[in-house]
Write a protein that holds these residues in place. Structure first.
Motif, short mmCIF file in Angstrom:
data_model
loop_
_atom_site.label_atom_id
_atom_site.label_comp_id
_atom_site.label_asym_id
_atom_site.label_seq_id
_atom_site.Cartn_x
_atom_site.Cartn_y
_atom_site.Cartn_z
N ASP A 100 1.33 -1.40 -0.22
CA ASP A 100 -0.27 0.30 0.34
C ASP A 100 0.79 0.87 -0.08
O ASP A 100 0.78 2.19 -0.61
CB ASP A 100 -0.81 -0.19 1.09
CG ASP A 100 -1.82 -1.58 0.89
OD1 ASP A 100 -2.32 -1.83 -0.04
OD2 ASP A 100 -2.60 -1.57 2.41
N LEU A 103 2.25 1.70 -3.10
CA LEU A 103 1.53 2.28 -3.93
C LEU A 103 0.84 3.87 -4.26
O LEU A 103 1.22 4.10 -5.20
CB LEU A 103 0.45 1.53 -4.16
CG LEU A 103 0.70 0.09 -5.06
CD1 LEU A 103 -0.93 -1.00 -4.79
CD2 LEU A 103 0.53 0.02 -6.67
N ASN A 106 4.31 5.53 -5.89
CA ASN A 106 4.50 5.28 -7.03
C ASN A 106 3.06 4.86 -8.07
O ASN A 106 2.80 3.75 -8.10
CB ASN A 106 5.53 4.07 -7.19
CG ASN A 106 6.71 4.17 -6.43
OD1 ASN A 106 7.55 4.70 -7.42
ND2 ASN A 106 6.74 3.42 -5.64
N PRO A 107 2.50 5.90 -8.09
CA PRO A 107 1.23 5.68 -8.45
C PRO A 107 1.09 4.94 -9.92
O PRO A 107 -0.11 4.98 -10.39
CB PRO A 107 0.42 7.35 -8.29
CG PRO A 107 1.19 8.04 -8.27
CD PRO A 107 2.63 7.58 -7.99
N THR A 108 1.77 5.51 -10.92
CA THR A 108 1.61 5.12 -11.83
C THR A 108 1.47 3.61 -12.71
O THR A 108 1.35 2.96 -13.41
CB THR A 108 2.92 5.59 -12.71
OG1 THR A 108 4.37 5.14 -12.38
CG2 THR A 108 2.63 7.46 -12.54
N ILE A 109 2.19 2.49 -11.56
CA ILE A 109 2.13 1.07 -11.59
C ILE A 109 1.16 0.62 -10.64
O ILE A 109 0.48 1.19 -10.01
CB ILE A 109 3.17 1.00 -10.92
CG1 ILE A 109 3.90 0.93 -9.66
CG2 ILE A 109 4.63 1.52 -11.73
CD1 ILE A 109 5.20 0.34 -8.93
N THR A 110 1.33 -0.73 -10.63
CA THR A 110 0.04 -1.55 -10.18
C THR A 110 0.38 -2.02 -8.91
O THR A 110 1.79 -2.65 -9.48
CB THR A 110 -0.86 -2.27 -11.17
OG1 THR A 110 -0.11 -3.03 -12.56
CG2 THR A 110 -2.24 -1.91 -12.15
N LYS A 111 -0.16 -3.10 -8.50
CA LYS A 111 0.44 -3.99 -7.74
C LYS A 111 0.92 -5.20 -7.99
O LYS A 111 1.66 -6.02 -7.44
CB LYS A 111 -1.22 -4.83 -6.47
CG LYS A 111 -0.50 -5.31 -5.61
CD LYS A 111 -1.86 -5.82 -5.03
CE LYS A 111 -1.68 -6.97 -4.20
NZ LYS A 111 -2.65 -7.50 -2.60
N SER A 112 0.38 -5.45 -9.56
CA SER A 112 0.93 -6.81 -9.97
C SER A 112 2.67 -6.15 -10.20
O SER A 112 3.75 -7.32 -10.83
CB SER A 112 0.17 -6.98 -10.75
OG SER A 112 -0.16 -6.32 -12.15
N GLU A 113 2.63 -5.19 -10.46
CA GLU A 113 3.96 -4.95 -10.72
C GLU A 113 4.89 -4.61 -10.13
O GLU A 113 6.63 -4.74 -10.28
CB GLU A 113 4.17 -3.31 -12.22
CG GLU A 113 2.90 -3.46 -13.20
CD GLU A 113 3.22 -1.92 -13.46
OE1 GLU A 113 3.64 -2.09 -14.84
OE2 GLU A 113 2.38 -1.38 -13.69
#
Length: 184
Positions: A100, A103, A106-113
């Motif tokens: 959390d 993220l 780093n708002p430009t990525i998703t959890k899976s990344e």
């Protein structure tokens, strides 16, 4: 009994001299031939030692790349892991909190990344390296905060990527962050 006492004392003295004196002395001499001359490889910035190449440090500011979390808060005197298994509820909560937090920053990525290394602590708690993927997912944040191009940040990542014959490709976090500071 006398038959065994004198040889036992002699062998104790011989082994004490050998393994208590000569062996450590030989290791110290060999270490002087290694990089850092047995004292560790120091990383400097503006003429000051800012850390050692093989000991991880805590970076939490958005202008720096972040490394692996540490169960011992990067305390080199007491290195170690959390000793919690992957099904431990406290551990899972801690990992989720790290995800959390990552993220949010780093708002430009998703959890899976997010590579697992960025949300799970290393066994020693002092891991100085991250993977190229671990650096790549943070590049946009670092570039934005430092107001430099993403291409320049990616060039630094490439420049500091170390390819190892017998291990994974890594990036020394301290050296990469020092290189960022040296850009100005």
């Amino acid at each position: 009994m006398k038959k065994y006492l004198l040889p036992s004392i002699k062998i104790t003295i011989i082994l004490s001299i050998l393994f208590g004196g000569l062996f450590p002395l030989a290791l110290a001499c060999i270490a002087k031939l290694a990089p850092g001359k047995g004292d560790g490889v120091k990383v400097t910035y503006n003429g000051k030692v800012v850390g050692y190449e093989l000991i991880g440090q805590k970076f939490t500011k958005d202008k720096y790349f972040w490394g692996r979390p540490s169960a011992v808060d990067y305390n080199a005197a007491g290195s170690g892991g959390s000793n919690r298994g992957p099904s431990n509820p406290e551990y899972l909560k801690q990992v989720q909190n790290r995800i959390d937090t990552f993220l949010v920053h780093n708002p430009t990525i998703t959890k899976s990344e997010i590579p697992a290394e960025l949300v799970t602590a290393s066994g020693s708690g002092l891991d100085p390296n991250i993977s190229p993927k671990g650096a790549a997912v943070q590049a946009a944040r670092v570039a934005k905060v430092r107001n430099i191009s993403l291409e320049k940040v990616n060039e630094l990542i490439t420049k500091h990527t170390e390819h190892h014959t017998l291990g994974p490709t890594t990036i020394n976090l301290l050296k990469l962050n020092v290189a960022l500071d040296e850009l100005k």
